[in-house]
Design an enzyme around this catalytic site. Structure first.
Site, PDB file in Angstrom:
ATOM      1  N   GLN A   1       0.857  -1.198   0.000  1.00 16.77           N
ATOM      2  CA  GLN A   1       0.000   0.000   0.000  1.00 16.77           C
ATOM      3  C   GLN A   1       0.887   1.239   0.000  1.00 16.77           C
ATOM      4  OE1 GLN A   1      -3.530  -0.557   2.955  1.00 16.77           O
ATOM      5  NE2 GLN A   1      -1.948  -1.990   3.609  1.00 16.77           N
TER       6      GLN A   1
ATOM      7  N   CYS B   1      -1.324  11.706 -15.685  1.00 13.30           N
ATOM      8  CA  CYS B   1      -2.103  12.743 -16.354  1.00 13.30           C
ATOM      9  C   CYS B   1      -3.588  12.515 -16.049  1.00 13.30           C
ATOM     10  CB  CYS B   1      -1.875  12.728 -17.874  1.00 13.30           C
ATOM     11  SG  CYS B   1      -2.916  13.974 -18.703  1.00 13.30           S
TER      12      CYS B   1
ATOM     13  N   GLY C   1       2.610  -4.647   8.978  1.00 15.02           N
ATOM     14  CA  GLY C   1       2.678  -3.208   9.233  1.00 15.02           C
ATOM     15  C   GLY C   1       1.552  -2.396   8.638  1.00 15.02           C
TER      16      GLY C   1
ATOM     17  N   HIS D   1      -1.507   1.438  -4.156  1.00 15.65           N
ATOM     18  CA  HIS D   1      -1.933   2.832  -3.923  1.00 15.65           C
ATOM     19  C   HIS D   1      -1.038   3.831  -4.661  1.00 15.65           C
ATOM     20  CE1 HIS D   1      -4.230   1.661   0.033  1.00 15.65           C
ATOM     21  NE2 HIS D   1      -4.910   1.376  -1.069  1.00 15.65           N
TER      22      HIS D   1
HETATM   23  C1  BJW Z   1       4.555  -1.070  12.630  1.00 15.27           C
HETATM   24  C2  BJW Z   1       5.694  -0.394  12.958  1.00 15.27           C
HETATM   25  C3  BJW Z   1       6.865  -1.124  12.946  1.00 15.27           C
HETATM   26  C4  BJW Z   1       4.125   1.006  13.068  1.00 15.27           C
HETATM   27  N1  BJW Z   1       6.835  -2.415  12.632  1.00 15.27           N
HETATM   28  N2  BJW Z   1       4.539  -2.350  12.326  1.00 15.27           N
HETATM   29  C5  BJW Z   1     -17.001   2.455   4.548  1.00 15.27           C
HETATM   30  C6  BJW Z   1     -16.731   1.137   4.873  1.00 15.27           C
HETATM   31  C7  BJW Z   1     -15.751   0.410   4.162  1.00 15.27           C
HETATM   32  C8  BJW Z   1     -15.041   0.997   3.136  1.00 15.27           C
HETATM   33  C9  BJW Z   1     -15.318   2.296   2.823  1.00 15.27           C
HETATM   34  C10 BJW Z   1     -16.293   3.022   3.515  1.00 15.27           C
HETATM   35  N3  BJW Z   1     -16.335   4.271   2.976  1.00 15.27           N
HETATM   36  C11 BJW Z   1     -15.429   4.354   1.991  1.00 15.27           C
HETATM   37  C12 BJW Z   1     -14.805   3.162   1.876  1.00 15.27           C
HETATM   38  C13 BJW Z   1     -13.701   2.810   0.926  1.00 15.27           C
HETATM   39  C14 BJW Z   1     -12.417   3.534   1.263  1.00 15.27           C
HETATM   40  C15 BJW Z   1     -12.026   3.206   2.702  1.00 15.27           C
HETATM   41  O1  BJW Z   1     -11.444   2.178   2.993  1.00 15.27           O
HETATM   42  N4  BJW Z   1     -12.296   4.126   3.622  1.00 15.27           N
HETATM   43  C16 BJW Z   1     -11.981   3.884   5.026  1.00 15.27           C
HETATM   44  C17 BJW Z   1     -11.659   5.206   5.685  1.00 15.27           C
HETATM   45  C18 BJW Z   1     -13.130   3.155   5.680  1.00 15.27           C
HETATM   46  N5  BJW Z   1     -11.413   3.036   0.333  1.00 15.27           N
HETATM   47  C19 BJW Z   1     -11.229   3.603  -0.836  1.00 15.27           C
HETATM   48  O2  BJW Z   1     -11.821   4.607  -1.175  1.00 15.27           O
HETATM   49  C20 BJW Z   1     -10.280   2.886  -1.770  1.00 15.27           C
HETATM   50  N6  BJW Z   1     -10.901   2.673  -3.031  1.00 15.27           N
HETATM   51  C21 BJW Z   1     -11.976   1.881  -3.157  1.00 15.27           C
HETATM   52  O3  BJW Z   1     -12.477   1.293  -2.208  1.00 15.27           O
HETATM   53  O4  BJW Z   1     -12.410   1.757  -4.455  1.00 15.27           O
HETATM   54  C22 BJW Z   1     -13.573   0.965  -4.698  1.00 15.27           C
HETATM   55  C23 BJW Z   1     -13.310  -0.497  -4.874  1.00 15.27           C
HETATM   56  C24 BJW Z   1     -14.361  -1.332  -5.125  1.00 15.27           C
HETATM   57  C25 BJW Z   1     -14.153  -2.690  -5.293  1.00 15.27           C
HETATM   58  C26 BJW Z   1     -12.883  -3.215  -5.245  1.00 15.27           C
HETATM   59  C27 BJW Z   1     -11.839  -2.385  -5.033  1.00 15.27           C
HETATM   60  C28 BJW Z   1     -12.063  -1.031  -4.829  1.00 15.27           C
HETATM   61  C29 BJW Z   1      -9.029   3.724  -1.987  1.00 15.27           C
HETATM   62  C30 BJW Z   1      -8.199   3.805  -0.769  1.00 15.27           C
HETATM   63  C31 BJW Z   1      -7.001   4.721  -1.014  1.00 15.27           C
HETATM   64  C32 BJW Z   1      -6.125   4.862   0.207  1.00 15.27           C
HETATM   65  N7  BJW Z   1      -5.137   5.837  -0.052  1.00 15.27           N
HETATM   66  C33 BJW Z   1      -4.133   6.132   0.964  1.00 15.27           C
HETATM   67  C34 BJW Z   1      -3.245   7.302   0.462  1.00 15.27           C
HETATM   68  C35 BJW Z   1      -2.318   6.831  -0.649  1.00 15.27           C
HETATM   69  C36 BJW Z   1      -1.341   7.896  -1.027  1.00 15.27           C
HETATM   70  C37 BJW Z   1      -0.443   8.260   0.134  1.00 15.27           C
HETATM   71  O5  BJW Z   1       0.369   7.455   0.572  1.00 15.27           O
HETATM   72  O6  BJW Z   1      -0.545   9.409   0.586  1.00 15.27           O
HETATM   73  O7  BJW Z   1      -3.321   4.981   1.212  1.00 15.27           O
HETATM   74  S1  BJW Z   1      -4.865   6.446   2.561  1.00 15.27           S
HETATM   75  C38 BJW Z   1      -3.540   5.720   3.480  1.00 15.27           C
HETATM   76  O8  BJW Z   1      -4.019   4.575   4.238  1.00 15.27           O
HETATM   77  C39 BJW Z   1      -2.570   5.163   2.433  1.00 15.27           C
HETATM   78  C40 BJW Z   1      -2.184   3.847   3.031  1.00 15.27           C
HETATM   79  O9  BJW Z   1      -1.679   2.972   2.032  1.00 15.27           O
HETATM   80  C41 BJW Z   1      -3.478   3.380   3.664  1.00 15.27           C
HETATM   81  C42 BJW Z   1      -3.296   2.336   4.722  1.00 15.27           C
HETATM   82  O10 BJW Z   1      -2.520   2.802   5.782  1.00 15.27           O
HETATM   83  P1  BJW Z   1      -1.524   1.799   6.515  1.00 15.27           P
HETATM   84  O11 BJW Z   1      -0.441   1.426   5.612  1.00 15.27           O
HETATM   85  O12 BJW Z   1      -2.294   0.707   7.133  1.00 15.27           O
HETATM   86  O13 BJW Z   1      -0.887   2.775   7.635  1.00 15.27           O
HETATM   87  P2  BJW Z   1      -1.415   3.123   9.100  1.00 15.27           P
HETATM   88  O14 BJW Z   1      -0.711   4.332   9.534  1.00 15.27           O
HETATM   89  O15 BJW Z   1      -2.898   3.142   9.143  1.00 15.27           O
HETATM   90  O16 BJW Z   1      -0.972   1.858   9.986  1.00 15.27           O
HETATM   91  C43 BJW Z   1       0.399   1.598  10.256  1.00 15.27           C
HETATM   92  C44 BJW Z   1       0.489   0.259  10.961  1.00 15.27           C
HETATM   93  O17 BJW Z   1       1.872  -0.051  11.121  1.00 15.27           O
HETATM   94  C45 BJW Z   1      -0.136   0.264  12.367  1.00 15.27           C
HETATM   95  O18 BJW Z   1      -0.896  -0.924  12.543  1.00 15.27           O
HETATM   96  C46 BJW Z   1       1.085   0.227  13.305  1.00 15.27           C
HETATM   97  O19 BJW Z   1       0.868  -0.539  14.494  1.00 15.27           O
HETATM   98  C47 BJW Z   1       2.106  -0.469  12.444  1.00 15.27           C
HETATM   99  N8  BJW Z   1       3.484  -0.133  12.739  1.00 15.27           N
HETATM  100  N9  BJW Z   1       5.351   0.951  13.257  1.00 15.27           N
HETATM  101  C48 BJW Z   1       5.613  -2.983  12.355  1.00 15.27           C
HETATM  102  N10 BJW Z   1       8.048  -0.539  13.282  1.00 15.27           N
END
Ligand code: BJW
Length: 235
Positions: free
Chosen positions: A88, A114, A172, A106
């Site tokens: 991600q 574009c 992570g 992502h």
């Molecule tokens: C450690 C550590 C160490 C720390 N060792 N571990 C309602 C219900 C359900 C879904 C939805 C809803 N309303 C809307 C949605 C869908 C929405 C969504 O999920 N929203 C939620 C808020 C609920 N999703 C979307 O819109 C996605 N698209 C979509 O669903 O399209 C439709 C579809 C239909 C059918 C099939 C497929 C798709 C798009 C999501 C885009 C997310 N974009 C981002 C930004 C990307 C650009 C950027 O980087 O800036 O992606 S948001 C952000 O969160 C980023 C990340 O990749 C993503 C996940 O975060 P991640 O990696 O989990 O980080 P953290 O900070 O949350 O967690 C870190 C973890 O590491 C923690 O657990 C720590 O404990 C751990 N950690 N240090 C090991 N040393």
């Protein structure tokens, strides 16, 4: 066990010095999600969104892959079966460690997209709003990252790999963002074993057969040794 699917999130890059998204010190403490990470925010204030990604792109030059990225790259080199690392993360630390069987669901900081014709090209370190597309000429280049409400990349490839997986490993990630947060259930449904390696239990922790808690730089190399150890001929 032959087919592996590994999902990584911001936690794997935390020990390289890149902030995670959620929790104390998180990337978004200083920014509201809706200010920087939606198509609507990009339309409303392109300068803010571009600056946010410019800063993160520039930060890549100051960080290095850590032992967790290196261990996955070793697994990629040595695992004889199918392997897909789905990240991600928009950083390039997996590929800098040497991973090749990698999918950035992502997007990537080093790529620009574009908004008009969909062409992708390498991003300059600073990508000002209004940068012209090399293909169609429109002043429409934007960071090539997946915002909320946009379709993640490579979903068909990921779904197919999950359907064949014998083992799904999540590293992570908080499990707060879909569709990635649902991969564990998809993999289970298809019969895979599931393992979580994380600092804290993720939102979907109950869906994993096994959870190991600790820093990725320790847990991932130990798990890779273990999984490659099953290939070694008995002595
Ligand atoms: C450690 C550590 C160490 C720390 N060792 N571990 C309602 C219900 C359900 C879904 C939805 C809803 N309303 C809307 C949605 C869908 C929405 C969504 O999920 N929203 C939620 C808020 C609920 N999703 C979307 O819109 C996605 N698209 C979509 O669903 O399209 C439709 C579809 C239909 C059918 C099939 C497929 C798709 C798009 C999501 C885009 C997310 N974009 C981002 C930004 C990307 C650009 C950027 O980087 O800036 O992606 S948001 C952000 O969160 C980023 C990340 O990749 C993503 C996940 O975060 P991640 O990696 O989990 O980080 P953290 O900070 O949350 O967690 C870190 C973890 O590491 C923690 O657990 C720590 O404990 C751990 N950690 N240090 C090991 N040393």
């Amino acid at each position: 066990m032959h087919n592996l699917v590994i999902l990584t999130g911001a936690g794997i890059s935390a020990e390289s010095g890149l902030a995670t998204f959620r929790g104390p010190g998180g990337l978004w403490e200083g920014h509201r999600v809706e200010d920087v990470c939606t198509p609507e925010a990009l339309a409303a204030d392109a300068a803010l969104v571009h600056r946010f990604y410019d800063l993160r792109r520039q930060a890549l030059a100051t960080v290095q892959p850590n032992p967790a990225h290196e261990a996955l790259a070793r697994l990629d080199r040595e695992w004889p079966g199918e392997l897909l690392i789905v990240t991600q993360n928009v950083d390039d630390l997996h590929e800098r460690a040497g991973a090749t069987r990698l999918l950035h669901m992502h997007g990537e900081l080093k790529s620009a997209l574009c908004a008009l014709c969909g062409v992708r090209q390498a991003s300059p370190a600073v990508l000002p709003p209004g940068t012209e597309c090399g293909a169609c000429g429109a002043p429409a280049m934007r960071p090539d990252v997946v915002f909320f409400g946009e379709m993640p990349l490579g979903i068909e490839v990921i779904e197919a790999a999950l359907a064949r997986a014998d083992l799904f490993v999540s590293i992570g990630t908080s499990g707060a963002v879909y569709p990635a947060a649902g991969f564990v259930q998809t993999a289970r449904w298809h019969g895979a074993k599931t393992l979580e390696l994380n600092l804290d239990p993720s939102a979907g922790s109950v869906f994993f057969d096994e959870s190991r808690m600790g820093p990725a730089s320790a847990l991932v190399p130990a798990w890779v040794d273990e999984v490659l150890g099953i290939l070694a001929p008995p002595r």
